[in-house]
Write an enzyme that holds these catalytic residues in place. Structure first.
Site, mmCIF file in Angstrom:
data_model
loop_
_atom_site.group_PDB
_atom_site.id
_atom_site.type_symbol
_atom_site.label_atom_id
_atom_site.label_comp_id
_atom_site.label_asym_id
_atom_site.label_seq_id
_atom_site.Cartn_x
_atom_site.Cartn_y
_atom_site.Cartn_z
ATOM 1 N N GLY A 1 -7.554 -6.118 5.203
ATOM 2 C CA GLY A 1 -6.892 -4.980 5.135
ATOM 3 C C GLY A 1 -7.483 -4.108 4.132
ATOM 4 O O GLY A 1 -8.532 -4.553 3.456
ATOM 5 N N CYS A 2 -7.020 -3.005 3.954
ATOM 6 C CA CYS A 2 -7.719 -1.781 3.450
ATOM 7 C C CYS A 2 -8.481 -1.088 4.544
ATOM 8 O O CYS A 2 -9.156 -1.590 5.258
ATOM 9 C CB CYS A 2 -8.441 -2.127 2.234
ATOM 10 S SG CYS A 2 -7.587 -2.506 0.740
ATOM 11 N N ALA A 3 -8.354 0.375 4.355
ATOM 12 C CA ALA A 3 -8.903 1.189 5.430
ATOM 13 C C ALA A 3 -9.769 2.113 4.349
ATOM 14 O O ALA A 3 -9.440 2.676 3.336
ATOM 15 C CB ALA A 3 -7.849 2.033 6.173
ATOM 16 N N ARG B 1 -3.573 -0.986 8.161
ATOM 17 C CA ARG B 1 -4.374 -1.636 7.217
ATOM 18 C C ARG B 1 -4.052 -1.786 5.619
ATOM 19 O O ARG B 1 -4.419 -2.210 4.750
ATOM 20 C CB ARG B 1 -5.883 -1.122 7.131
ATOM 21 C CG ARG B 1 -6.560 -1.474 8.376
ATOM 22 C CD ARG B 1 -7.835 -1.058 8.467
ATOM 23 N NE ARG B 1 -8.864 -1.730 9.502
ATOM 24 C CZ ARG B 1 -9.392 -2.871 9.246
ATOM 25 N NH1 ARG B 1 -9.316 -3.432 8.120
ATOM 26 N NH2 ARG B 1 -10.164 -3.388 10.185
ATOM 27 N N GLY C 1 -6.935 3.794 2.183
ATOM 28 C CA GLY C 1 -5.544 3.159 2.446
ATOM 29 C C GLY C 1 -5.583 1.917 1.840
ATOM 30 O O GLY C 1 -6.331 1.031 2.175
#
Length: 364
Positions: free
Chosen positions: A15-17, A44, A184
């Protein structure tokens, strides 16, 4: 599906964008495209952090440091303004424009200051070192005040929320930049708070990051030897400071700096031709404490361009593409194609191999 069946949500370990757009000719574009791209990767993140860095947005004040500051209240603002007046020449200050967004709550008081340094304050110290010292001193010692970005002709815009909502909050479609990065956040080890959202910045360095720096403790102690203060409750902080130390202060070429942060394994160095082997042996011995371990994909912005870098095993996703004068870096190919459907080239950067895009002309 039976009505009594429980829907299980698996945690997304990657996760995380992250997303970056650079125009190598210095052409400025508004924030619409970066917002559309990061919004596509909505799933994400989890709403606990979103942010953007934009370069070239203050051409009228391009020779001034642009301090973006978060305040708890007016009293904190008054105290900091008195402090700034003693240490800088403040050319202009103003409230950072925002819009009402229902999902964005408990926002701090947001202000920006365009400042320059009085040479009499330097005592033979480089100007950038003086600014770093002051910014870190403020962020460490001033309760209720936090400088979220401090570079020239650039700014960081971040907060607690999904990135597309943060973009609407800061009205980023009204800014024009030759380089945009976006993030994100899906925080795992640190809290979701306004100052801890990405990008992490110092001077004109900005970092958006997907992953985890498991070498944070070693990197932190190494940076503290050079006077850096790390108190922002996030491992990403070390990345921005390491680039500042290696590239700005130690004047290493970007390729050498990234070779120190994500170097080849010793077994791979042993197989290199003699000259190349000697170089990487020297880098690893000199900068062993700067090596970043753990799964990561990062985009680093600075006034001269953009860098994308994966960890040495590529445990986090990252794609890159080119179209004419544009360079794109993203967590997902879809994040690129939604704004550039037919790129000239698309590729998955190799583990530990940087993607470097530089501005080819002076930015007006």
């Amino acid at each position: 599906m039976r009505s009594d069946t429980k829907v299980r949500r698996e945690r997304n370990p990657s996760g995380c964008a992250i997303m970056g757009i650079l125009n190598k000719k210095g052409k400025r574009i508004d924030g619409t495209r970066i917002i559309k791209s990061i919004a596509l990767m909505h799933d994400r993140s989890n709403g606990l952090g979103g942010g953007f860095a934009a370069y070239g947005i203050y051409p009228r004040y391009k020779d001034y440091y642009a301090f973006h500051v978060m305040f708890d209240d007016e009293k904190c603002k008054t105290r900091l303004e008195e402090y700034l007046a003693e240490r800088f020449i403040v050319e202009r200050d103003e409230k950072i424009p925002t819009a009402k967004v229902e999902s964005i709550t408990k926002a701090p008081l947001l202000w920006r200051y365009f400042v320059r340094v009085d040479d009499s304050k330097l005592d033979d110290k480089p100007e950038d070192d003086y600014v770093v010292e002051q910014v870190m001193g403020i962020n460490s010692n001033f309760d209720g005040a936090f400088i979220s970005s401090s570079g020239k002709n650039m700014g960081g815009f971040k907060g607690v929320g999904y990135p597309e909502d943060i973009a609407r909050f800061y009205r980023l479609d009204g800014y024009k930049a030759y380089l945009w990065t976006a993030h994100g956040r899906f925080p795992t080890n640190t809290p979701g708070w306004w100052g801890g959202a990405h990008p992490m910045t110092l001077l004109d360095w900005s970092v958006v990051h997907n992953g985890e720096i498991s070498s944070y403790g070693i990197n932190k102690r190494y940076l503290e030897m050079f006077g850096y203060r790390l108190e922002l409750l996030t491992d990403t902080e070390v990345i921005a400071y390491l680039f500042d130390l290696l590239v700005r202060r130690h004047k290493l070429p970007i390729e050498v700096a990234t070779g120190a942060l994500a170097p080849p394994f010793w077994k791979d160095i042993d197989r290199m031709p003699a000259n190349r082997k000697k170089v990487y042996e020297a880098i690893r011995m000199a900068y062993g404490s700067a090596l970043m371990n753990g799964p990561f994909a990062i985009i680093v912005g600075f006034n001269r361009g953009m860098i994308g870098l994966n960890d040495r095993i590529k445990l986090r996703p990252m794609m890159a593409a080119k179209k004419g004068d544009f360079l794109y870096i993203s967590s997902e190919e879809a994040g690129i194609r939604i704004i550039e459907p037919e790129p000239d080239e698309v590729w998955a950067p190799k583990a530990g191999t940087p993607v470097i895009g530089l501005v080819e002309e002076d930015v007006e």
